[in-house]
Design a protein around this motif. Structure first.
Motif, short mmCIF file in Angstrom:
data_model
loop_
_atom_site.label_atom_id
_atom_site.label_comp_id
_atom_site.label_asym_id
_atom_site.label_seq_id
_atom_site.Cartn_x
_atom_site.Cartn_y
_atom_site.Cartn_z
N TRP A 152 59.45 -25.59 9.16
CA TRP A 152 60.38 -26.41 8.83
C TRP A 152 59.88 -27.84 9.01
O TRP A 152 58.94 -27.99 9.82
CB TRP A 152 61.64 -26.35 9.65
CG TRP A 152 62.27 -24.97 9.63
CD1 TRP A 152 61.99 -23.89 10.27
CD2 TRP A 152 63.35 -24.70 8.83
NE1 TRP A 152 62.82 -22.65 9.74
CE2 TRP A 152 63.65 -23.53 8.63
CE3 TRP A 152 63.99 -25.57 7.84
CZ2 TRP A 152 64.65 -22.77 8.12
CZ3 TRP A 152 65.16 -24.69 7.00
CH2 TRP A 152 65.22 -23.48 7.31
N GLU A 153 59.94 -28.71 8.36
CA GLU A 153 59.48 -30.13 8.28
C GLU A 153 60.54 -30.92 9.25
O GLU A 153 61.77 -31.04 8.71
CB GLU A 153 59.06 -30.99 7.04
CG GLU A 153 58.95 -32.31 7.42
CD GLU A 153 58.31 -33.18 5.94
OE1 GLU A 153 58.10 -34.37 6.18
OE2 GLU A 153 58.67 -32.49 4.96
N ALA A 154 60.53 -31.38 10.30
CA ALA A 154 61.51 -32.07 11.09
C ALA A 154 61.47 -33.59 10.64
O ALA A 154 60.37 -34.33 10.91
CB ALA A 154 61.22 -32.19 12.66
N VAL A 155 62.25 -34.16 9.85
CA VAL A 155 62.38 -35.46 9.49
C VAL A 155 63.32 -36.29 10.25
O VAL A 155 64.47 -36.08 10.45
CB VAL A 155 62.77 -35.64 7.97
CG1 VAL A 155 62.73 -36.97 7.43
CG2 VAL A 155 61.94 -34.71 7.06
N LEU A 156 62.77 -37.14 11.02
CA LEU A 156 63.46 -38.06 11.66
C LEU A 156 64.64 -39.02 10.94
O LEU A 156 63.82 -39.54 10.08
CB LEU A 156 62.74 -39.11 12.67
CG LEU A 156 63.29 -39.84 13.67
CD1 LEU A 156 64.20 -39.03 14.83
CD2 LEU A 156 62.30 -41.06 14.24
N MET A 157 65.80 -39.17 11.17
CA MET A 157 66.67 -39.68 10.41
C MET A 157 66.84 -41.32 10.84
O MET A 157 67.02 -41.59 11.99
CB MET A 157 68.02 -39.05 10.35
CG MET A 157 67.81 -37.53 9.79
SD MET A 157 67.31 -37.51 8.04
CE MET A 157 68.65 -38.57 6.96
N GLY A 158 67.17 -42.13 9.86
CA GLY A 158 67.55 -43.57 10.13
C GLY A 158 67.39 -44.21 11.33
O GLY A 158 66.51 -43.97 12.04
N ASN A 159 68.22 -45.03 11.88
CA ASN A 159 68.17 -45.91 13.18
C ASN A 159 68.63 -44.96 14.32
O ASN A 159 68.71 -45.20 15.44
CB ASN A 159 68.89 -46.82 12.88
CG ASN A 159 70.29 -46.98 12.84
OD1 ASN A 159 70.79 -45.75 13.29
ND2 ASN A 159 71.06 -47.92 12.47
N ASN A 160 69.17 -43.70 14.18
CA ASN A 160 69.54 -42.82 15.22
C ASN A 160 70.64 -43.46 16.07
O ASN A 160 70.61 -43.19 17.45
CB ASN A 160 68.51 -42.32 15.90
CG ASN A 160 67.83 -41.27 15.34
OD1 ASN A 160 68.35 -40.10 15.37
ND2 ASN A 160 66.73 -41.37 14.31
N ASN A 161 71.34 -44.29 15.85
CA ASN A 161 72.51 -44.95 16.79
C ASN A 161 73.62 -44.09 16.50
O ASN A 161 74.89 -44.48 16.13
CB ASN A 161 72.76 -46.35 16.38
CG ASN A 161 71.67 -47.22 16.64
OD1 ASN A 161 70.96 -46.95 17.76
ND2 ASN A 161 71.66 -48.24 15.89
N TYR A 162 73.60 -42.75 16.86
CA TYR A 162 74.72 -41.84 16.79
C TYR A 162 75.47 -41.71 17.92
O TYR A 162 75.02 -41.92 18.93
CB TYR A 162 74.37 -40.40 16.28
CG TYR A 162 75.50 -39.44 16.25
CD1 TYR A 162 76.09 -39.34 15.23
CD2 TYR A 162 75.62 -38.73 17.37
CE1 TYR A 162 77.14 -38.37 15.17
CE2 TYR A 162 76.93 -37.62 17.14
CZ TYR A 162 77.37 -37.66 16.04
OH TYR A 162 78.47 -36.78 16.01
N ARG A 163 76.67 -41.95 17.94
CA ARG A 163 77.74 -41.79 18.88
C ARG A 163 78.48 -40.46 18.98
O ARG A 163 79.16 -39.86 17.98
CB ARG A 163 78.62 -43.01 18.73
CG ARG A 163 78.31 -44.37 18.86
CD ARG A 163 79.32 -45.10 19.13
NE ARG A 163 78.88 -46.51 18.94
CZ ARG A 163 79.38 -47.60 19.32
NH1 ARG A 163 80.53 -47.46 19.86
NH2 ARG A 163 78.69 -48.83 19.40
N TRP A 164 78.28 -39.84 19.90
CA TRP A 164 79.07 -38.43 20.35
C TRP A 164 80.68 -38.95 20.08
O TRP A 164 80.98 -40.10 20.58
CB TRP A 164 79.01 -37.71 21.68
CG TRP A 164 77.61 -37.36 21.49
CD1 TRP A 164 76.38 -37.79 22.20
CD2 TRP A 164 77.30 -35.95 21.09
NE1 TRP A 164 75.46 -36.85 21.85
CE2 TRP A 164 75.78 -35.78 21.15
CE3 TRP A 164 77.85 -35.14 20.37
CZ2 TRP A 164 75.07 -34.65 20.74
CZ3 TRP A 164 77.07 -33.95 19.57
CH2 TRP A 164 75.76 -33.74 20.13
N PRO A 165 81.60 -38.03 19.67
CA PRO A 165 83.00 -38.36 19.72
C PRO A 165 83.70 -38.92 20.85
O PRO A 165 84.45 -39.64 21.03
CB PRO A 165 83.62 -37.20 19.17
CG PRO A 165 82.61 -36.66 18.71
CD PRO A 165 81.34 -36.72 19.14
#
Length: 181
Positions: A152-165
């Motif tokens: 698997w190629e692990a591709v880092l996504m976008g700006n990664n400003n994800y918020r857990w709910p």
């Protein structure tokens, strides 16, 4: 080993090296239920069903529904060792706690408790009902091999400003020794 480092709290998409136009995905992509199948689907940079967060508990959590990559564990079922998603629970560590092996241009993802590796059956798109080890486009757990379907190629996504709910703070992109795995 190589440079495919995964960092806690970062969002990744996993492209299968045996099917370079397809990524690890839940299906159906709108699913929020325990036991939803994990398959290969056509790669999409914006599909949150193909985005996974690496956690400090060494789990992959689907951004779409906050459920963990999991192993279906019932030796009396044709779905035994199928990859699915399930609520993230400490009691599920044997089916959810992962390790990854870095080979530079790809990684291999394994269940720590069983040493089984995340494997795609072939290069097709998977389906809801295709949840056996010989279902087209299905993803399951198997013993280690040299097959590209375990790579698997692990591709880092976008700006990664994800918020857990349940969180009000952003995940940062800062490197710290404790966040590096």
């Amino acid at each position: 080993k190589g440079d495919n480092k995964m960092f806690v709290g970062r969002i990744y998409r996993f492209i299968n090296k045996g099917s370079t136009t397809r990524s690890l995905s839940i299906y159906p992509t709108t699913a929020t239920a325990n036991g939803t199948n994990v398959v290969l689907r056509g790669t999409s940079a914006t599909d949150t069903a193909q985005q996974w967060i690496w956690t400090s508990q060494k789990r992959l959590v689907c951004v779409k529904n906050a459920l963990c990559l999991d192993r279906y564990n019932s030796s009396s079922s044709t779905q035994h060792n199928n990859a699915d998603i399930w609520k993230c629970l400490d009691s599920e560590d044997a089916n959810q706690e992962l390790a990854y092996e870095d080979y530079g241009t790809y990684i291999k993802i394994k269940l720590k408790a069983t040493n089984l590796y995340l494997t795609a059956y072939n290069s097709a798109s998977g389906s809801v009902a295709g949840n056996t080890v010989t279902s087209s486009g299905n993803v399951y757990w198997a013993t280690s091999s040299s097959s590209n379907y375990q790579r698997w190629e692990a591709v880092l996504m976008g700006n990664n400003n994800y918020r857990w709910p349940t969180e009000s703070r952003n995940v940062t992109n800062e490197y710290t020794e404790s966040s590096h795995l």
